[in-house]
Scaffold this motif. Structure first.
Motif, PDB file in Angstrom:
ATOM      1  N   THR A  38       0.817  -1.212   0.000  1.00  0.00           N
ATOM      2  CA  THR A  38       0.000   0.000   0.000  1.00  0.00           C
ATOM      3  C   THR A  38       0.852   1.263   0.000  1.00  0.00           C
ATOM      4  O   THR A  38       0.377   2.328  -0.387  1.00  0.00           O
ATOM      5  N   TRP A  39       2.091   1.133   0.381  1.00  0.00           N
ATOM      6  CA  TRP A  39       3.006   2.271   0.370  1.00  0.00           C
ATOM      7  C   TRP A  39       3.292   2.763  -1.042  1.00  0.00           C
ATOM      8  O   TRP A  39       3.749   3.878  -1.245  1.00  0.00           O
ATOM      9  N   SER A  40       3.012   1.945  -2.029  1.00  0.00           N
ATOM     10  CA  SER A  40       3.353   2.311  -3.406  1.00  0.00           C
ATOM     11  C   SER A  40       2.386   3.330  -4.009  1.00  0.00           C
ATOM     12  O   SER A  40       2.694   3.923  -5.037  1.00  0.00           O
TER      13      SER A  40
END
Length: 160
Positions: A149-151
């Motif tokens: 999800t950091w992307s």
């Protein structure tokens, strides 16, 4: 219904007004009873009864008139020399899981409270703080949103 259950329910309703989160959302944190107990231990029975009684009286006086309620709540609770600092500490408690010691001026006027000190209520209090859903994030080191999800950039909800 016993007295503690009734007071906890009143504390929940007060917390709804202080945080602008619903009863459902506050109960969903799992912190209601822990926060009620902590605040009760810190401010004592007399101050808790005064706070909850004042809140109930305002609700009774104003009925469903939200504008009148807000006006009286601001005057009789939030701006009150005694109750205002207590309610501000309750707001902070719900948002960051930490009880912040009442100001020195409060202690000078109303007396030092034995259990009043700044501290994190519990490890779960930090994780369940209302700060995280408010900013659309998650607590660092806990409740991660999922792999990868950091992307993607964060999505911040629009405020109407």
């Amino acid at each position: 219904m016993n007295a503690k259950t009734l007071e906890t329910q009143q504390f929940l309703q007060l917390s709804v007004k202080l945080t602008a989160f619903s009863e459902f959302q506050l109960q969903g944190t799992g912190q209601l009873e822990e926060y009620y107990d902590a605040v009760y231990q810190i401010i004592g029975e007399k101050n808790m009864i005064q706070l909850l009684t004042t809140f109930d009286e305002i609700q009774d006086d104003t009925g469903s008139d939200e504008v009148a309620f807000d006006k009286q709540f601001r005057a009789k609770v939030l701006s009150d020399e005694k109750l205002g600092p207590i309610t501000r500490s309750i707001i902070k408690l719900w948002f960051v899981g930490t009880w912040y010691q009442l100001p020195k001026s409060w202690n000078d006027t109303f007396g030092l409270l034995e259990n009043d000190k700044t501290y994190v209520i519990s490890p779960s209090a930090y994780k369940e703080g209302l700060l995280w859903p408010t900013i659309g994030s998650h607590p660092m080191g806990a409740k991660a949103p999922g792999y990868g999800t950091w992307s993607a950039p964060p999505e911040i909800p629009a405020i109407d």
